[in-house]
Design an enzyme around this catalytic site. Structure first.
Site, short mmCIF file in Angstrom:
data_model
loop_
_atom_site.label_atom_id
_atom_site.label_comp_id
_atom_site.label_asym_id
_atom_site.label_seq_id
_atom_site.Cartn_x
_atom_site.Cartn_y
_atom_site.Cartn_z
N HIS A 1 -10.16 -39.38 21.35
CA HIS A 1 -11.67 -38.81 20.89
C HIS A 1 -11.54 -37.16 20.74
CE1 HIS A 1 -15.37 -40.01 20.12
NE2 HIS A 1 -16.22 -39.83 21.05
N ASN B 1 -21.47 -35.96 21.84
CA ASN B 1 -22.65 -36.49 21.73
C ASN B 1 -23.72 -35.59 20.99
OD1 ASN B 1 -21.47 -38.90 22.25
ND2 ASN B 1 -22.96 -39.54 23.65
N ASP C 1 -12.24 -38.00 15.18
CA ASP C 1 -11.67 -39.15 15.28
C ASP C 1 -12.23 -40.29 14.37
OD1 ASP C 1 -13.29 -38.72 17.43
OD2 ASP C 1 -13.01 -40.86 17.90
N ASN D 1 -20.63 -40.98 17.32
CA ASN D 1 -21.81 -40.30 17.96
C ASN D 1 -21.79 -38.70 17.63
OD1 ASN D 1 -22.99 -42.67 19.04
ND2 ASN D 1 -21.97 -42.51 20.97
#
Length: 206
Positions: A19, A70, A95, A116
């Site tokens: 991530h 997020n 990613d 997100n």
């Protein structure tokens, strides 16, 4: 001036996660183009520098939002408003599970596709920023997506990862000049994607 933002999560426990490939790309860009020292600003770690293009130098604000993935849009949105930067002058490295490991695609606009950080950016900037989508592969099962993206890259993945990060930095003059199609092509030329399935990557069977 353009903004280049790499997405990821702050802190040592996330540092090598799939991530965090956006943070990794930002670090490689800063190293390759000898950006200035990092400092805290806009809820991010930022550095400044310039990228030499065929039409001359382009000034860059490089950002690693520290808001957690997020809420990435809060940080990038703050910087964009401060410098009056349009979405078309913002490039976001992140990613992408819907691309095989090592694949790379540039895209402007569209939805979040379950990412997100991108969803947060859309809510703060609108959809028309430029996305540098870095493939990490899909684990094959929906319930495995979170462990996959928050898991570290396998040692066997390091060769393609290093090549992709370096290519993203070396080819950057094309993106800085606004030629995303040429940038994508040059990244893929410098770092051809490996030949294996996403499920193999998720299991470390490279």
């Amino acid at each position: 001036m353009i903004i280049i933002a790499g997405l990821g999560n702050p802190g040592a426990k996330y540092e090598k996660n799939r991530h965090n490939i956006g943070f990794m790309a930002a670090d490689e860009i800063a190293r390759r183009w000898r950006f200035g020292p990092e400092r805290a600003k806009f809820q991010s770690i930022v550095s400044e520098g310039q990228v030499e293009t065929a039409d001359g130098p382009v000034k860059v604000l490089l950002m690693k939002p520290q808001t957690y993935m997020n809420e990435s849009g809060r940080a990038v949105g703050e910087a964009a408003r401060f410098y009056k930067i349009k979405p078309s002058e913002i490039i976001v490295f992140h990613d992408e599970i819907d691309l095989a490991p090592g694949r790379f695609r540039m895209k402007t606009g569209g939805g979040a596709a379950g990412q997100n950080g991108v969803r947060s950016l859309i809510s703060h900037l609108g959809a028309d920023f430029r996305r540098a989508r870095m493939g990490i592969g899909h684990p094959g099962e929906k319930e495995m997506v979170m462990p996959h993206v928050l898991g570290d890259f396998h040692k066997a993945e390091q060769p393609w990862l290093d090549a992709l990060l370096q290519a993203c930095a070396d080819a950057l003059p094309f993106a800085a000049a606004g030629d995303d199609e040429r940038y994508q092509g040059e990244v893929l030329r410098l770092a051809p994607a490996p030949k294996f399935s996403p499920r193999q990557a998720a299991r470390g069977e490279l």
